[in-house]
Design a protein around this motif. Structure first.
Motif, PDB file in Angstrom:
ATOM      1  N   THR A  27      40.004  49.194 -20.484  1.00  0.00           N
ATOM      2  CA  THR A  27      41.431  49.505 -20.398  1.00  0.00           C
ATOM      3  C   THR A  27      41.759  49.731 -18.934  1.00  0.00           C
ATOM      4  O   THR A  27      40.875  50.074 -18.129  1.00  0.00           O
ATOM      5  CB  THR A  27      41.777  50.784 -21.195  1.00  0.00           C
ATOM      6  OG1 THR A  27      41.138  51.899 -20.561  1.00  0.00           O
ATOM      7  CG2 THR A  27      41.342  50.672 -22.652  1.00  0.00           C
ATOM      8  N   GLY A  29      43.261  52.222 -17.687  1.00  0.00           N
ATOM      9  CA  GLY A  29      42.964  53.627 -17.394  1.00  0.00           C
ATOM     10  C   GLY A  29      41.481  53.845 -17.111  1.00  0.00           C
ATOM     11  O   GLY A  29      41.118  54.561 -16.178  1.00  0.00           O
ATOM     12  N   ASP A  30      40.617  53.210 -17.912  1.00  0.00           N
ATOM     13  CA  ASP A  30      39.164  53.317 -17.683  1.00  0.00           C
ATOM     14  C   ASP A  30      38.804  52.768 -16.304  1.00  0.00           C
ATOM     15  O   ASP A  30      38.023  53.368 -15.567  1.00  0.00           O
ATOM     16  CB  ASP A  30      38.386  52.537 -18.745  1.00  0.00           C
ATOM     17  CG  ASP A  30      38.496  53.138 -20.127  1.00  0.00           C
ATOM     18  OD1 ASP A  30      38.827  54.333 -20.243  1.00  0.00           O
ATOM     19  OD2 ASP A  30      38.246  52.392 -21.106  1.00  0.00           O
ATOM     20  N   SER A  32      40.727  52.433 -13.675  1.00  0.00           N
ATOM     21  CA  SER A  32      41.274  53.300 -12.633  1.00  0.00           C
ATOM     22  C   SER A  32      40.386  54.524 -12.426  1.00  0.00           C
ATOM     23  O   SER A  32      40.083  54.906 -11.293  1.00  0.00           O
ATOM     24  CB  SER A  32      42.699  53.730 -12.997  1.00  0.00           C
ATOM     25  OG  SER A  32      43.227  54.584 -12.010  1.00  0.00           O
ATOM     26  N   ARG A  33      39.942  55.127 -13.540  1.00  0.00           N
ATOM     27  CA  ARG A  33      39.048  56.285 -13.436  1.00  0.00           C
ATOM     28  C   ARG A  33      37.716  55.891 -12.805  1.00  0.00           C
ATOM     29  O   ARG A  33      37.158  56.630 -12.011  1.00  0.00           O
ATOM     30  CB  ARG A  33      38.830  56.913 -14.817  1.00  0.00           C
ATOM     31  CG  ARG A  33      39.996  57.789 -15.270  1.00  0.00           C
ATOM     32  CD  ARG A  33      39.670  58.551 -16.547  1.00  0.00           C
ATOM     33  NE  ARG A  33      39.461  57.686 -17.711  1.00  0.00           N
ATOM     34  CZ  ARG A  33      40.441  57.111 -18.401  1.00  0.00           C
ATOM     35  NH1 ARG A  33      41.700  57.315 -18.064  1.00  0.00           N
ATOM     36  NH2 ARG A  33      40.167  56.354 -19.440  1.00  0.00           N
ATOM     37  N   GLY A  37      40.624  56.563  -9.140  1.00  0.00           N
ATOM     38  CA  GLY A  37      42.060  56.551  -8.922  1.00  0.00           C
ATOM     39  C   GLY A  37      42.532  55.713  -7.742  1.00  0.00           C
ATOM     40  O   GLY A  37      43.708  55.762  -7.388  1.00  0.00           O
ATOM     41  N   SER A  40      46.002  52.310  -9.506  1.00  0.00           N
ATOM     42  CA  SER A  40      46.616  52.916 -10.690  1.00  0.00           C
ATOM     43  C   SER A  40      46.442  52.016 -11.908  1.00  0.00           C
ATOM     44  O   SER A  40      46.331  50.789 -11.776  1.00  0.00           O
ATOM     45  CB  SER A  40      48.108  53.153 -10.448  1.00  0.00           C
ATOM     46  OG  SER A  40      48.798  51.910 -10.447  1.00  0.00           O
ATOM     47  N   PRO A  41      46.464  52.606 -13.105  1.00  0.00           N
ATOM     48  CA  PRO A  41      46.393  51.788 -14.320  1.00  0.00           C
ATOM     49  C   PRO A  41      47.534  50.777 -14.396  1.00  0.00           C
ATOM     50  O   PRO A  41      47.335  49.646 -14.827  1.00  0.00           O
ATOM     51  CB  PRO A  41      46.499  52.811 -15.458  1.00  0.00           C
ATOM     52  CG  PRO A  41      46.018  54.092 -14.866  1.00  0.00           C
ATOM     53  CD  PRO A  41      46.432  54.033 -13.415  1.00  0.00           C
ATOM     54  N   GLU A  42      48.728  51.162 -13.934  1.00  0.00           N
ATOM     55  CA  GLU A  42      49.879  50.252 -13.961  1.00  0.00           C
ATOM     56  C   GLU A  42      49.636  49.041 -13.063  1.00  0.00           C
ATOM     57  O   GLU A  42      49.957  47.914 -13.432  1.00  0.00           O
ATOM     58  CB  GLU A  42      51.154  50.991 -13.524  1.00  0.00           C
ATOM     59  CG  GLU A  42      51.584  52.120 -14.451  1.00  0.00           C
ATOM     60  CD  GLU A  42      50.744  53.400 -14.289  1.00  0.00           C
ATOM     61  OE1 GLU A  42      50.725  54.189 -15.248  1.00  0.00           O
ATOM     62  OE2 GLU A  42      50.115  53.595 -13.232  1.00  0.00           O
ATOM     63  N   GLN A  45      47.053  46.746 -14.714  1.00  0.00           N
ATOM     64  CA  GLN A  45      47.669  46.031 -15.840  1.00  0.00           C
ATOM     65  C   GLN A  45      48.542  44.887 -15.343  1.00  0.00           C
ATOM     66  O   GLN A  45      48.494  43.785 -15.883  1.00  0.00           O
ATOM     67  CB  GLN A  45      48.510  47.003 -16.675  1.00  0.00           C
ATOM     68  CG  GLN A  45      49.274  46.353 -17.820  1.00  0.00           C
ATOM     69  CD  GLN A  45      48.370  45.901 -18.939  1.00  0.00           C
ATOM     70  OE1 GLN A  45      47.525  46.655 -19.380  1.00  0.00           O
ATOM     71  NE2 GLN A  45      48.543  44.681 -19.398  1.00  0.00           N
TER      72      GLN A  45
END
Length: 136
Positions: A27, A29-30, A32-33, A37, A40-42, A45
């Motif tokens: 994902t 988010g995964d 990005s982590r 950071g 960003s997840p955005e 994507q």
């Protein structure tokens, strides 16, 4: 020994499947982590839409495996063993090797090629006296 029955000759094939259960779909988010950071997840994507796009579900793994096993069975391969080695599921197959006349009579290009045609040696190396057959 004269009059002794000729022994059957077998060829073998080993297939492995990685059964790592930790390999979930990534994902944004995964990711990005994982990069602490930095992105960003955005952003991830937006920049990698194919990687994070919702995809149509694939057929169930059992159905995929059944199709694969049936295709090998149609080529004369018989599964003789399945074993787990670490994160790999190993499938062992065998089939009887045919002599040249039997292969021609069978008319199977898959079977005839594997049983009678030696694997060609690279152009730079001399061909060995007794090359093993192609495992396909």
């Amino acid at each position: 020994m004269e009059g002794a029955p000729e022994r059957k000759r077998w060829e073998y094939r080993v297939i492995h499947i990685n059964i790592n259960t930790n390999a979930g779909k990534p994902t944004p988010g995964d990711a990005s982590r994982h990069m602490h950071g930095a992105l960003s997840p955005e952003f991830l994507q937006r920049e990698f839409p194919d990687l994070y796009a919702k995809k149509k579900a694939a057929p169930h793994p059992a159905e995929q495996l059944q199709v694969f096993l049936n295709s090998l069975g149609a080529k004369g391969w018989e599964m003789v063993e399945a074993a787990q080695v670490g994160a790999l599921l190993m499938f062992f197959f065998k089939r009887e090797q045919l002599d040249a006349s039997e292969a021609r009579a069978a008319g199977s290009s898959d079977r005839g090629a594997a049983a009678t045609t030696p694997t060609p040696a690279p152009a730079s190396a001399p061909a060995p006296a007794d090359s093993p057959p192609d495992p396909s």
